[in-house]
Design an enzyme around this catalytic site. Structure first.
Site, PDB file in Angstrom:
ATOM      1  CG  ASP A 145      -2.676  -1.451  -0.143  1.00 37.17           C
ATOM      2  OD1 ASP A 145      -1.924  -0.439  -0.342  1.00 37.17           O
ATOM      3  OD2 ASP A 145      -3.642  -1.768  -0.721  1.00 37.17           O
ATOM      4  CG  ASN A 150      -4.106   5.305  -4.112  1.00 35.71           C
ATOM      5  OD1 ASN A 150      -5.012   4.568  -3.434  1.00 35.71           O
ATOM      6  ND2 ASN A 150      -4.112   5.029  -5.429  1.00 35.71           N
ATOM      7  CE1 TYR A 179      -3.390   3.123 -10.714  1.00 35.95           C
ATOM      8  CE2 TYR A 179      -4.404   1.196 -11.837  1.00 35.95           C
ATOM      9  CZ  TYR A 179      -3.386   1.811 -10.765  1.00 35.95           C
ATOM     10  OH  TYR A 179      -2.719   0.942 -10.090  1.00 35.95           O
ATOM     11  CG  ASP A 192      -8.646  -1.101 -10.135  1.00 32.93           C
ATOM     12  OD1 ASP A 192      -9.530  -1.806 -10.274  1.00 32.93           O
ATOM     13  OD2 ASP A 192      -8.136  -1.028  -8.875  1.00 32.93           O
ATOM     14  CG  ASP A 193      -4.873  -2.878  -9.246  1.00 30.59           C
ATOM     15  OD1 ASP A 193      -4.065  -2.012 -10.156  1.00 30.59           O
ATOM     16  OD2 ASP A 193      -5.283  -2.785  -8.250  1.00 30.59           O
ATOM     17  N   GLY A 242     -10.627   1.046  -0.684  1.00 29.20           N
ATOM     18  CA  GLY A 242     -10.291   0.403  -1.877  1.00 29.20           C
ATOM     19  C   GLY A 242      -8.896  -0.167  -1.802  1.00 29.20           C
ATOM     20  CD1 TRP A 247      -7.627   5.572  -5.222  1.00 27.98           C
ATOM     21  CD2 TRP A 247      -9.804   4.660  -5.993  1.00 27.98           C
ATOM     22  NE1 TRP A 247      -8.010   4.401  -4.650  1.00 27.98           N
ATOM     23  CE2 TRP A 247      -9.167   3.834  -5.075  1.00 27.98           C
ATOM     24  CE3 TRP A 247     -10.920   4.689  -6.502  1.00 27.98           C
ATOM     25  CZ2 TRP A 247      -9.487   2.496  -4.923  1.00 27.98           C
ATOM     26  CZ3 TRP A 247     -11.518   3.003  -6.377  1.00 27.98           C
ATOM     27  CH2 TRP A 247     -10.704   2.350  -5.517  1.00 27.98           C
ATOM     28  CG  ASN A 249      -7.591   3.607  -1.246  1.00 29.18           C
ATOM     29  OD1 ASN A 249      -8.309   3.105  -0.449  1.00 29.18           O
ATOM     30  ND2 ASN A 249      -6.611   3.002  -1.821  1.00 29.18           N
ATOM     31  CE  LYS A 267      -8.496  -2.922  -6.134  1.00 29.80           C
ATOM     32  NZ  LYS A 267      -9.078  -1.598  -5.940  1.00 29.80           N
TER      33      LYS A 267
END
Length: 1019
Positions: free
Chosen positions: A232, A227, A166, A121-122, A14, A225, A260, A45
């Site tokens: 990134d 992270n 989220y 998201d985002d 992701g 999820w 992720n 993404k």
């Protein structure tokens, strides 16, 4: 429902950036099965048809690739979850958009996929006018579409939904009071799972207590999820540490946990391995293991045992390290990775094969960074393409409310985009030989720096204190002639080597022990939670460069230099538990740093570090040997976790912080009352030099032995660390006696050391801070501690297209270096026999032209770069250019005119003749004056040059950073240099260091010489 695992535990692809290839994903499925994980979520993404072009169906060829992925996952017993991110531009009230979304998911379902995810998201939380006319809120619109799709797909057993809010930090004012989350909890159908990242986008800790609030609001157990390993948002960080920070007992409170990971697949071996260990530990500790949906007796791999009871990150790391070392060495034996080892002639007639010294070695059939390595990263046809504008998108800032992503904050680009230029097939930004213009060629050649020394204006009056009139102590031993360095005999505690004929020691009780708890990460002042050993693996410690010196030398002389032969020869002996308790890694608070000059290591301890002697035969074969457990552990400790440093990284930071904070004690005469401060400082500097040499040698060993896929993924990060350690190591050597001291605290003393205080003040990572608030990780923290700080990082220098295992040593000038520097200048010039005869009669001519004035008038601001072939680069400077130019014109140039007659270069045109004539003109003609405003705003002069064989821009950049740091440490506020206006290579290099062209052009003083340009940079 009964045929699937109720608890989803696996990996979500992701992240932003280059998606994984089909082959990489298939390798991931094997890892998941091996380590007891059961789920993979397809959500890259930057794949076009996942996010940007979500409406477009897959072509026949893309569908075949997707079907092969789904089948590969099913063969490994891994649940394949197809995710689609339509929230950027979907019109929720549009029947056409909803129909296209359903058709896209039905197409994937026809390929054999049974599990889906809808991600919002985002995205911009504001709806268009058409949606506002239909739906009362964004949550209502998203829930309506999600429910409709869920029913259309036949209410699959796994259907996940990612909300726009989220994590807790994105909820306003809190999750329990968020109208958005409350609406989702009420409207979403019960069979839909909701994704959550925890308290923050990158959550340091997860516990059942923290999840109670969101579970109550969403009216269902969330799917995490995670992270923790997402990288990134920072192009200089990768995370290799063990899975940690997740409290036991989470499984009963969650519906699933998805990791992720790093963008680089090969970097995820230990993260996923230890994540699997955590999951099995959770299953083993559950009162009803069957409720988790998997048998607790599932096989986890060859060396993976069943975890029972509480999960231990360090124990999981040890098991993962063993497996990773075997995997790394297996990859190294793959076809196409075998290296040829051309011998290199060293001084003294010895010919050394690529053993430990690290000659310029190029991988056969190297995989350039603008293509994909064979094997694990070989792109076949992808299920979907990637938009040119999307491939480099990273986010570096903290997300605002409602608009963050799980690994980044918005849609902005981060510096990582530059690195992706390498991985996406664009090599325009990669300059193969852009390290620095070499000293070869004529005056017009782009490969040679010309006449950066400039004359002051006759009208100049005031001048700052000239460093050339101050005598500074230099290191007493010359690394190339042996000096006073005396290697010590082998220690009885030497770790077992990778070769059977190397000295071995039986493993003691502490063999293979855990390296201890990690150190919490701060942006400046951080200490490890407890004493840690330099290398904690008692069985197979990492071979590393060592610095032999006598016990008395640490306290009575400047810091000893590590030679390249010493740096590449013997394995470093790990500290014993007793030494670890008294090692320099003991916690030092910032206040103690400033007030207490006492170092945790004494000179006696520093001088008694065992040094293992390695014969030439052993040294020749050492580099080709597989990576050891200690070396792989060191690699992990350099790139640990977003909120914690590993042992090696923490020790480097603690040493450098202490040495910087206590540098004022250096240079104190032995009879002074606080002379012991200098003794302690030098003892600690020795330890820091040893750690730097170990890490630089790890880079060389890694390039020589790592497989192609692993090298492709991790080399840029290790290359960054090596470069900054070259600069910091040389700067520490320079600090030993080269700081200008003024007893008046109100004078230049205070201004000279401003870099030690407010500019680089530590910013601890607090509980509400995301990791991107401290960019760069270990690299960023070390660079911020240098006087020039992160201002040197204005532009990203891509790593070399072809990684080299060359070992470099960067250090201050030694008295005996002049002859070799002059020889480097002469050998770099291509010339005819007639010119060569003149140079043979006057061997110092070119050296005097390029470096003579600096070596005579400002040697204390000269640094040299050395490889196995000898000196290969220099960085020279003058703190006060105005005074330097006056001394040069009135004292040094007249002597050169007597030494070299004006008609020496007269003759027919020949190759190299122009360089000869340019040097003579420089000595005999009046140099152009430097404008007074330039000297006032940029008071220091610099000049850099490298031999043609230096192709690594990182080593050259380290040279420049070290020189700029030395100048700023002694009060310089700006530097300038003179560059040929036609030398594009040198102009490009200086521009990437922050130099800009000054609006002043020097006149052409000599008919054969190109016009010059002044470049300046404020410090």
């Amino acid at each position: 429902m009964a045929g699937r695992p109720r608890f989803l535990c696996g990996v979500v692809e992701g992240f932003y950036g280059r998606p994984w290839s089909v082959e990489q994903r298939k390798l991931l499925f094997q890892w998941l099965r091996r380590w007891g994980l059961n789920c993979y979520v397809y959500a890259p993404k930057d794949e076009l048809k996942h996010r940007l072009l979500w409406r477009e169906p897959y072509t026949e060829h893309e569908a075949a690739c997707m079907r092969s992925l789904i089948e590969a996952a099913q063969e490994q017993g891994v649940e394949f979850v197809f995710a689609i991110s339509a929230g950027q531009d979907i019109v929720f009230s549009s029947g056409g958009d909803r129909l296209l979304l359903q058709q896209k998911l039905r197409q994937v379902a026809a390929m054999g996929c049974h599990s889906f995810a809808l991600l919002f998201d985002d995205i911009n939380p504001c709806m268009c006018q058409a949606d506002r006319d239909v739906f009362p809120s964004l949550a209502q619109a998203q829930a309506t579409v999600a429910n409709e799709v869920y029913r259309e797909l036949g209410q699959p057993s796994i259907f996940l939904f990612c909300p726009t809010e989220y994590c807790s930090s994105l909820c306003s004012p809190s999750p329990s009071q968020s109208c958005y989350l409350l609406t989702l909890g009420q409207e979403l159908l019960p069979g839909i799972g909701v994704i959550w990242t925890g308290p923050k986008v990158v959550s340091q800790e997860l516990s059942a207590t923290l999840l109670e609030e969101v579970e109550g609001v969403l009216r269902r157990q969330p799917v995490i999820w995670d992270n923790l390993y997402a990288n990134d948002y920072d192009c200089r960080r990768v995370f290799l540490g063990p899975y940690m920070g997740r409290a036991p007992g989470l499984v009963p409170r969650l519906r699933g946990l998805l990791l992720n990971p790093n963008c680089e697949l090969q970097a995820n071996f230990i993260p996923i391995h230890t994540f699997g260990s955590w999951f099995q530990s959770e299953l083993g500790s559950c009162a009803h293991a069957d409720d988790a949906g998997m048998e607790t007796t599932a096989a986890l791999g060859d060396s993976q045992g069943l975890w029972k009871g509480s999960y231990s990150p360090q124990e999981a790391l040890e098991l993962a390290l063993l497996d990773w070392v075997a995997e790394i060495n297996r990859q190294a034996l793959e076809p196409g990775r075998t290296l040829e080892h051309p011998s290199i002639s060293l001084k003294g007639g010895t010919r050394l094969q690529p053993g430990t010294a690290g000659e310029q070695e190029v991988v056969l059939n190297p995989q350039p960074y603008d293509s994909v390595p064979s094997g694990a990263d070989q792109h076949g046809p992808e299920p979907c393409g990637m938009a040119p504008g999307e491939e480099r998108r990273k986010v570096t800032s903290e997300p605002e409310k409602g608009s963050g992503n799980r690994t980044s904050a918005s849609g902005q680009q981060s510096p990582r985009g530059d690195r992706n230029q390498l991985t996406m097939g664009s090599s325009k930004s990669c300059e193969l030989s852009s390290a620095l213009p070499s000293t070869s060629g004529s005056a017009q050649s782009a490969g040679r720096p010309v006449a950066t020394e400039t004359c002051h204006s006759p009208g100049s009056t005031m001048c700052c204190s000239n460093g050339a009139n101050i005598n500074f102590p230099l290191p007493i031993s010359d690394t190339r002639t042996g000096g006073d360095s005396h290697p010590q005999p082998p220690s009885s505690t030497q770790p077992k080597a990778s070769r059977a004929d190397m000295p071995q020691a039986p493993p003691g009780p502490g063999a293979g022990a855990s390296p201890g708890p990690p150190a919490p990460l701060t942006a400046g002042a951080g200490t490890s939670p407890g004493p840690t050993a330099l290398l904690t693996d008692g069985v197979d410690a990492s071979p590393g460069p060592t610095a032999p010196f006598l016990p008395g030398e640490a306290g009575s002389s400047p810091v000893a230099l590590l030679t390249l032969e010493e740096a590449g020869s013997g394995p470093t002996v790990p500290l014993t538990p007793k030494e670890a308790r008294t090692s320099p890694a003991a916690p030092v608070t910032p206040e103690e740093d400033r007030l207490n000059p006492t170092a945790p290591v004494t000179p006696e301890e520093a001088g008694s570090v065992p040094v293992a002697l390695v014969t030439l035969e052993e040294a020749r074969s050492n580099r080709a040997a597989p990576l050891t457990l200690g070396e792989v552990r060191m690699l992990v400790e350099l790139f640990y976790l977003p909120y914690h440093h590993g042992t090696q990284a923490q020790q480097l930071l603690e040493h450098f912080r202490w040495l910087r904070a206590n540098s004022l004690s250096v240079g104190v005469p032995a009879t002074a009352p606080d002379a012991g401060g200098g003794t302690r400082w030098r003892g600690r500097a020795q330890s820091f030099q040893l750690l730097c040499a170990q890490t630089c040698r790890l880079h060389s060993r890694f390039v020589s032995t790592a497989g192609q896929a692993l090298l492709y993924d991790l080399h840029p990060y290790l290359w960054d660390i090596r470069n900054i350690l070259l600069a910091t190591s040389a700067f520490i050597l320079w600090l030993d006696g080269h700081l200008l001291c003024d007893p008046d605290l109100k004078g230049t003393w205070g201004s000279c050391f401003g870099w030690c205080q407010s500019i680089t003040a530590p910013i601890p990572l607090e509980g509400t801070t995301e990791p991107w608030a401290c960019p760069g990780g270990l690299f960023g923290e070390l660079q911020a501690l240098l006087p020039v700080g992160n201002s040197c990082d204005l532009f990203y220098h891509p790593p070399p297209l072809f990684p080299s295992s060359q070992l470099y040593l960067l250090r201050p000038l030694l008295p005996l270096d002049q002859g070799e520097l002059y020889q480097m200048c002469q050998e770099s010039l291509d010339c005819d026999p007639t010119v060569r005869e003149i140079l043979a009669a006057h061997p110092d001519l070119l050296g005097d032209r390029l470096l003579g004035s600096f070596l005579s008038l400002s040697p204390e601001y000269t640094f040299v770069l050395e490889d196995e072939g000898g000196l290969c680069g220099y960085a020279a400077g003058a703190l006060c250019a105005e005074g330097f130019l006056q001394q040069r014109d009135h004292g040094w140039l007249p002597a050169m005119r007597c030494k070299y007659p004006r008609d020496l270069g007269a003759g027919a045109p020949a190759l190299g003749q122009d360089a000869l004539e340019e040097a003579l003109l420089f000595f005999h003609e009046e140099p152009p004056a430097v404008p007074v405003p330039v000297l006032r705003r940029f008071p220091s002069l610099v000049q850099l040059g490298t031999a043609p064989r230096v192709l690594d821009v990182g080593a050259s950049r380290s040279l420049a950073i070290c020189l700029l740091s030395a100048l700023k440490a002694n009060g310089s506020r700006g530097v300038f240099c003179r560059v040929s206006a036609t030398d594009r290579q040198q102009l490009s290099f200086y521009s990437k260091l922050g130099f800009v062209a000054l609006p002043v052009a020097l006149p052409v003083a000599w008919g054969s010489s190109p016009s010059a340009q002044l470049l300046g940079r404020l410090l």
